[in-house]
Write a protein that holds these residues in place. Structure first.
Motif, PDB file in Angstrom:
ATOM      1  N   LYS A   1      50.304  48.042  46.388  1.00 52.18           N
ATOM      2  CA  LYS A   1      51.070  48.541  45.240  1.00 52.18           C
ATOM      3  C   LYS A   1      50.396  48.143  43.925  1.00 52.18           C
ATOM      4  N   PRO A   2      50.495  48.999  42.925  1.00 55.02           N
ATOM      5  CA  PRO A   2      49.858  48.699  41.635  1.00 55.02           C
ATOM      6  C   PRO A   2      50.365  47.421  40.991  1.00 55.02           C
ATOM      7  N   ASP A   3      51.632  47.066  41.260  1.00 52.73           N
ATOM      8  CA  ASP A   3      52.161  45.856  40.595  1.00 52.73           C
ATOM      9  C   ASP A   3      51.546  44.563  41.131  1.00 52.73           C
ATOM     10  N   ARG A   4      50.719  44.670  42.157  1.00 52.98           N
ATOM     11  CA  ARG A   4      49.958  43.493  42.623  1.00 52.98           C
ATOM     12  C   ARG A   4      48.933  43.045  41.581  1.00 52.98           C
ATOM     13  N   PHE A   5      48.544  43.987  40.729  1.00 54.68           N
ATOM     14  CA  PHE A   5      47.435  43.724  39.815  1.00 54.68           C
ATOM     15  C   PHE A   5      47.965  43.597  38.388  1.00 54.68           C
ATOM     16  N   PRO A   6      47.932  42.408  37.813  1.00 59.29           N
ATOM     17  CA  PRO A   6      48.456  42.234  36.454  1.00 59.29           C
ATOM     18  C   PRO A   6      47.647  43.053  35.452  1.00 59.29           C
ATOM     19  N   PRO A   7      48.262  43.384  34.328  1.00 57.10           N
ATOM     20  CA  PRO A   7      47.517  44.104  33.284  1.00 57.10           C
ATOM     21  C   PRO A   7      46.302  43.292  32.840  1.00 57.10           C
ATOM     22  N   ASP A   8      45.253  43.992  32.492  1.00 61.20           N
ATOM     23  CA  ASP A   8      44.011  43.379  32.015  1.00 61.20           C
ATOM     24  C   ASP A   8      43.421  42.404  33.052  1.00 61.20           C
ATOM     25  N   SER A   9      43.408  42.846  34.306  1.00 53.07           N
ATOM     26  CA  SER A   9      42.880  41.977  35.369  1.00 53.07           C
ATOM     27  C   SER A   9      41.764  42.698  36.119  1.00 53.07           C
ATOM     28  N   LEU A  10      40.904  41.889  36.696  1.00 52.23           N
ATOM     29  CA  LEU A  10      39.894  42.385  37.626  1.00 52.23           C
ATOM     30  C   LEU A  10      40.070  41.592  38.920  1.00 52.23           C
ATOM     31  N   THR A  11      40.293  42.299  40.019  1.00 49.14           N
ATOM     32  CA  THR A  11      40.538  41.661  41.304  1.00 49.14           C
ATOM     33  C   THR A  11      39.437  42.053  42.279  1.00 49.14           C
ATOM     34  N   ALA A  12      38.833  41.036  42.887  1.00 48.71           N
ATOM     35  CA  ALA A  12      37.798  41.303  43.881  1.00 48.71           C
ATOM     36  C   ALA A  12      38.439  41.420  45.251  1.00 48.71           C
ATOM     37  N   ASP A  13      38.089  42.469  45.964  1.00 47.21           N
ATOM     38  CA  ASP A  13      38.486  42.618  47.366  1.00 47.21           C
ATOM     39  C   ASP A  13      37.204  42.520  48.177  1.00 47.21           C
ATOM     40  N   GLN A  14      36.885  41.292  48.591  1.00 47.30           N
ATOM     41  CA  GLN A  14      35.608  41.062  49.273  1.00 47.30           C
ATOM     42  C   GLN A  14      35.542  41.816  50.597  1.00 47.30           C
ATOM     43  N   GLY A  15      36.685  41.920  51.286  1.00 44.08           N
ATOM     44  CA  GLY A  15      36.688  42.623  52.574  1.00 44.08           C
ATOM     45  C   GLY A  15      36.309  44.084  52.426  1.00 44.08           C
ATOM     46  N   ALA A  16      36.822  44.707  51.372  1.00 42.36           N
ATOM     47  CA  ALA A  16      36.522  46.118  51.147  1.00 42.36           C
ATOM     48  C   ALA A  16      35.243  46.306  50.330  1.00 42.36           C
ATOM     49  N   GLY A  17      34.766  45.222  49.715  1.00 51.97           N
ATOM     50  CA  GLY A  17      33.549  45.319  48.901  1.00 51.97           C
ATOM     51  C   GLY A  17      33.762  46.084  47.612  1.00 51.97           C
ATOM     52  N   ILE A  18      34.922  45.863  46.983  1.00 51.29           N
ATOM     53  CA  ILE A  18      35.232  46.588  45.750  1.00 51.29           C
ATOM     54  C   ILE A  18      35.903  45.650  44.743  1.00 51.29           C
ATOM     55  N   TYR A  19      35.927  46.112  43.486  1.00 53.03           N
ATOM     56  CA  TYR A  19      36.722  45.466  42.436  1.00 53.03           C
ATOM     57  C   TYR A  19      37.771  46.465  41.998  1.00 53.03           C
ATOM     58  N   ILE A  20      38.974  45.965  41.803  1.00 52.77           N
ATOM     59  CA  ILE A  20      40.051  46.794  41.271  1.00 52.77           C
ATOM     60  C   ILE A  20      40.341  46.272  39.873  1.00 52.77           C
ATOM     61  N   VAL A  21      40.244  47.157  38.918  1.00 54.08           N
ATOM     62  CA  VAL A  21      40.442  46.762  37.527  1.00 54.08           C
ATOM     63  C   VAL A  21      41.698  47.449  37.010  1.00 54.08           C
TER      64      VAL A  21
END
Ligand code: FES
Length: 163
Positions: A61-81
């Motif tokens: 869900k989008p609410d997992r990611f706070p505003p103005d954040s960059l989250t690394a998902d090492q398993g998927a090999g991506i960053y969610i900004v």
């Protein structure tokens, strides 16, 4: 009297038993050969495909990611900004030689441990030998309201998903 008729009943019994054992041994050999042929036949006829994981990652869900954040998902090999304009995803694979990069929050950069390339939050290279920026990946919302990232689809930068 022929030689064959001179045999005692015990000897005849032994001949029959020996014959039977040879027949059983032959049947067992055929059974083993048949199992081997069936195994190789099955492997020959079954599809020779490589089952790879789906390139689509459900990152929740989008609410997992706070505003103005960059989250690394090492398993998927991506960053969610989660930027002010909306969500986007970057590949975490360095465009130099393919090492997995890492987010350095204290420096505010994405850094490659292999040869020192550095990228900003938009994936733009700021230092090092990487020839290209980190690619932006297609992001969309599922019917259930989850953010999905297609790691196999590169999109032009500055396309945001608003929730
Ligand atoms: S693989 Fe990242 S800088 Fe070389």
């Amino acid at each position: 009297m022929s030689e064959q008729n001179k045999n005692t009943p015990q000897e005849k019994q032994g001949d029959v038993s020996r014959r039977e054992s040879f027949v059983k041994l032959g049947l067992a050999s055929l059974a083993v050969a048949g199992c081997g042929a069936a195994t190789f036949g099955y492997e020959f006829l079954s599809p020779n495909v490589l089952y790879e994981p789906s390139p689509i990652a459900n990152i929740g869900k989008p609410d997992r990611f706070p505003p103005d954040s960059l989250t690394a998902d090492q398993g998927a090999g991506i960053y969610i900004v989660h930027a002010a304009e909306g969500f986007y995803a970057l590949s975490a694979t360095c465009t130099h030689l393919g090492c997995l990069t890492a987010w350095k929050p204290e420096l505010g950069i994405i850094a490659c441990p292999c040869h020192g390339s550095k990228f900003n939050r938009q994936g733009t290279k700021v230092d090092g030998p990487a020839p290209k920026p980190l690619p932006w990946l297609r992001v969309w919302l599922s019917d259930e309201g989850d953010l999905l990232v297609d790691r196999s689809t590169i999109i032009p930068p500055n396309q945001f998903v608003r929730t």
